[in-house]
Scaffold this motif. Sequence first.
Motif: not given
Length: 639
Positions: A86-113
């Motif tokens: 999903g991360c790769v897809l979100a990057n590649r599809l949003s390369e085109f500014p006229h395409w709007n992309v929604l990425l939905i994740e069940a979890g939360g953010k990473e932690n540096y630790v």
Amino acid sequence: MKQVWGVMKIRTLLLLINCVQLDLVSGSWNRKGGLAENVINYFKEHKRAVTNFIAEGTKHFEEEPRDEKNILPEYDFIIVGAGSAGCVLANRLSEFPHWNVLLIEAGGKENYVMDIPLLVTPLQVSEANWKYKLEPSENVCLGMKGRQCLLPRGKVMGGSSTINFMIYTRGNRHDYNLWEKLGNPGWGYEDVLPYFLKLENITIPDLRRDTKYHSTRGELPVSYAPYHTPLADAFLEAGRAMGYRTVDYNGETQVGFSYLQASMKNGTRWSASRAFLHPIKNRKNLHIKKWSLVTNILIERDTKTAYGVEFFSGKRKYVVRARKEVIVSAGAINSPKLLMLSGIGPVEHLSELDIPLLQDLKVGYNLMDHIGLMTITFVLNQSVALRERDVMKDKAFMEYMSYHTGPLTVPGCMDGIAFYDSENPYDTEGDPDIELLLSAGSIASETNAHKILGVREDIYERFYKPIEKFHTWTALPIILRPKSRGRVFLKSRNAFEKPRIYFDFFQESADMDKLLLGVKKVLELGRTQAFQKYGTRLHDIPIPGCEHSEFGSDDYWRCVLRHYAFPIWHLSGTCKMGPASDRDAVVDSRLRVHGIKRLRVIDSSIIPILPAAHTNAPTMMIAEKGADYIKEDWRLDKF
């Protein structure tokens, strides 16, 4: 900014308190020489380390893509799951500014630790894990609690790439040529290699010169760990003594021994989120919704066309439409679960749960995983392995925080890897079917590791506890071409309920025979002079449950395998790719769901046959290739 620094300072303080093993409940905070004074002195003494850690943690916090509060009613593309694909897809599809992309994740953010490479095992019991288990069995996982092997899956930005062992392997050319022969044009080795190269940024000096098999252009850094134990060098030496080369297993050939190539940068984990989302956090056309569970794909019944999704964030229900496509990238467990909840799956199973059928497909079948064993334990008479009591001390943490070097950079204790073709053992261009993964420690080396891995307490007390004080190592034999298959079922129509996962991974006796060969290769490894010079001896207490067999016999090891072998967490295959003529196929070679328009599955679940690889890199490759298919189908050129 002040709030960010405050949060990071508190987190750092808590980590440092843990590092120096200060006891908050001792009541010593205000005593002279108590907790407060110790912490102040600690910060003074290790100013560089603390400053670096706070600065890097703050940077990580600031680069994390934000959780979008104002969701639009409609997007061009909706991607379900912010894992490796999903991360790769979100990057590649949003390369085109006229395409709007929604990425939905069940979890939360990473932690540096979470990005400290050695500290992998505790992540398996954190909230960043879905905590799936196999259903109880009478045939496998007999030494695990409840006779259930654990199946960690990432529930966090970056998905399983945020909690895995960071091992970067692509697989063998024969793997992908077989995919193509199974009726999937465009998936041969020469077709997929450019996509591996596109995502890779190799930082290993000797390999950067090999421009045919490596790239420095991609977003994902690949490197050796900055630190190796002496056991890693012994591993390579042992391989040469056994007749094998030291090899770049992501190069032209794979058979041989090597240090681990890992998805890390400067001694730090580099997840799919850090690689592909952090650099584009300010793209206006990419919205990310965290802590959100997709419960249904919206599909027009008459035309069988996907047009959106339903999801819950907190207690609020959202309905969002997709102008072009819905892309399911939720992984080998959650992708089939979501398809079945949406009416796409085996007709008999869906009818049992009163789910209206939209398309009868073998969703949830063909579950595959590599199977390994971590129980073959060797005891040393020299201090050359990794033990928690040593590496969790002050010095190792300060070295890591200051310079990103030292033992904390070893990915989950894994320090070497080898690929072996049991059919043609010395064919350098062979097709490996067994992997040996060196661990510079064992279950006895880490407090509570047995609990995290699901090993029963009584077994730990009898088998591992007697060697806690020793330095130990193991090598995991892993079968790379399993014949056995499992299946994912829905438990109910409730999207918030975990599915049932069945997998008797020794259903096919050939899989046990192959893993037994792997066990014998590990025992051979331990007998080499390279390991003997460290006083290596096999821990010979009969493992509980197998005392009835002669220690070291084939019957003994077969018993051990039934009790302690486990899936290596490379779950794949449950939405199999194949032509319409393949009755087991769920998606076609362009990853479109058979019989449903504007719906694709792009993740490890589409893999038809497991490659001889840890599946993080192949999953990213699948996403890279899937993104190009989408661009082509919507009349945009690849680039």
